[in-house]
Design a protein around this motif. Structure first.
Motif, PDB file in Angstrom:
ATOM      1  N   PHE A 144       0.962  -1.236  -0.016  1.00 28.84           N
ATOM      2  CA  PHE A 144       0.025  -0.008  -0.005  1.00 28.84           C
ATOM      3  C   PHE A 144       0.855   1.349  -0.129  1.00 28.84           C
ATOM      4  CE2 PHE A 144      -1.877  -3.356   2.578  1.00 28.84           C
ATOM      5  CZ  PHE A 144      -3.255  -3.592   1.962  1.00 28.84           C
ATOM      6  N   LEU A 147      -1.054   4.385   1.133  1.00 29.70           N
ATOM      7  CA  LEU A 147      -1.922   4.355   2.345  1.00 29.70           C
ATOM      8  C   LEU A 147      -1.877   5.359   3.246  1.00 29.70           C
ATOM      9  CD1 LEU A 147      -4.676   3.088   3.368  1.00 29.70           C
ATOM     10  CD2 LEU A 147      -3.174   1.152   4.136  1.00 29.70           C
ATOM     11  N   SER A 168       3.930  -0.715   3.653  1.00 28.44           N
ATOM     12  CA  SER A 168       2.949   0.563   3.886  1.00 28.44           C
ATOM     13  C   SER A 168       3.874   1.481   4.520  1.00 28.44           C
ATOM     14  CB  SER A 168       1.659   0.097   4.718  1.00 28.44           C
ATOM     15  OG  SER A 168       2.277  -0.239   5.947  1.00 28.44           O
TER      16      SER A 168
END
Length: 231
Positions: A144, A147, A168
């Motif tokens: 991600f 994110l 992430s």
């Protein structure tokens, strides 16, 4: 036959108490005779049932927003190859789906080991999912890169986010409590209110999996349940 939705940017599924799957148009009569018991274990956006795993029979190449709420029959949401095709997805909100156990599920015939990358996903909301056990159970890594907002509330069975590596880099906390008084229970704008909700509590233990495990360990209901399972 494949179905393409080339201009669809937002998909909202709200209050569908009997919906468990978008069925393959090539389903056999045998499948139909087996009834809902066989359908219930299929992901909501399932793959064609062929000898090898193929792209989804519905193409969401330009989907930017996916929202699902109050769908109690849904067990799994996305097949892994479907997830790999959601390259423009920026928002996922899944709320109040009481039987949902996994967001991304891997078919036994999925031999693809490539990383799943949600390149544009910025907001992920998972709330009031009492049966959710994992976001993704495969050992394949998931990324991600953009994110920044992860809302994770009222998911007492969630002990691990994913079995594989999670990348992430921009995420610095998980929102574990929001102000529900300012969220409408029904109209469709409730999704936006969830996504824009300001946090009441933030938790971070260095990465998503470690934080999720810590939340599970600190949940008294989960701890009691685990104690009885061990005895």
């Amino acid at each position: 036959t494949s179905v393409e939705c080339p201009t669809l940017s937002t998909l909202t599924i709200l209050n569908c108490p009997k919906l468990s799957a978008f069925l393959d148009t090539n389903s056999t009569k045998k499948d139909e005779q087996e009834g809902m018991s066989s359908v219930a274990t299929q992901p909501l956006f399932q793959e064609k049932r062929c000898g090898t795993l193929l792209p989804s029979f519905i193409s969401f190449n330009n989907l930017k927003t996916l929202r699902v709420s109050h769908c109690p029959k849904v067990i799994n949401l996305l097949a892994s190859s479907t997830a790999r095709g959601l390259v423009h997805l920026s928002t996922i909100s899944i709320i109040k789906c009481k039987q949902l156990t996994e967001i991304i599920t891997t078919s036994e015939k999925d031999e693809t080991e490539s990383e799943i990358v949600f390149r544009k996903l910025k907001t992920l909301v998972l709330d009031d999912l009492p049966s959710l056990r994992k976001f993704y159970s495969s050992n394949t890594s998931i990324a991600f890169p953009k994110l920044k907002k992860l809302i994770l509330c009222r998911c007492p069975e969630l002990r691990s986010f994913s079995c594989g590596t999670i990348n992430s880099s921009k995420l610095t906390s998980i929102i574990t409590q929001i102000n529900y008084e300012k969220i409408n229970e029904w109209p469709s704008q409730c999704f936006e209110e969830y996504e824009e909700a300001k946090p009441k509590e933030l938790v971070w233990e260095g990465d998503i999996n470690t934080t999720v495990l810590k939340l599970w360990e600190n949940d008294p209901i989960s701890s009691i349940r685990h104690l009885f399972m061990e005895t």
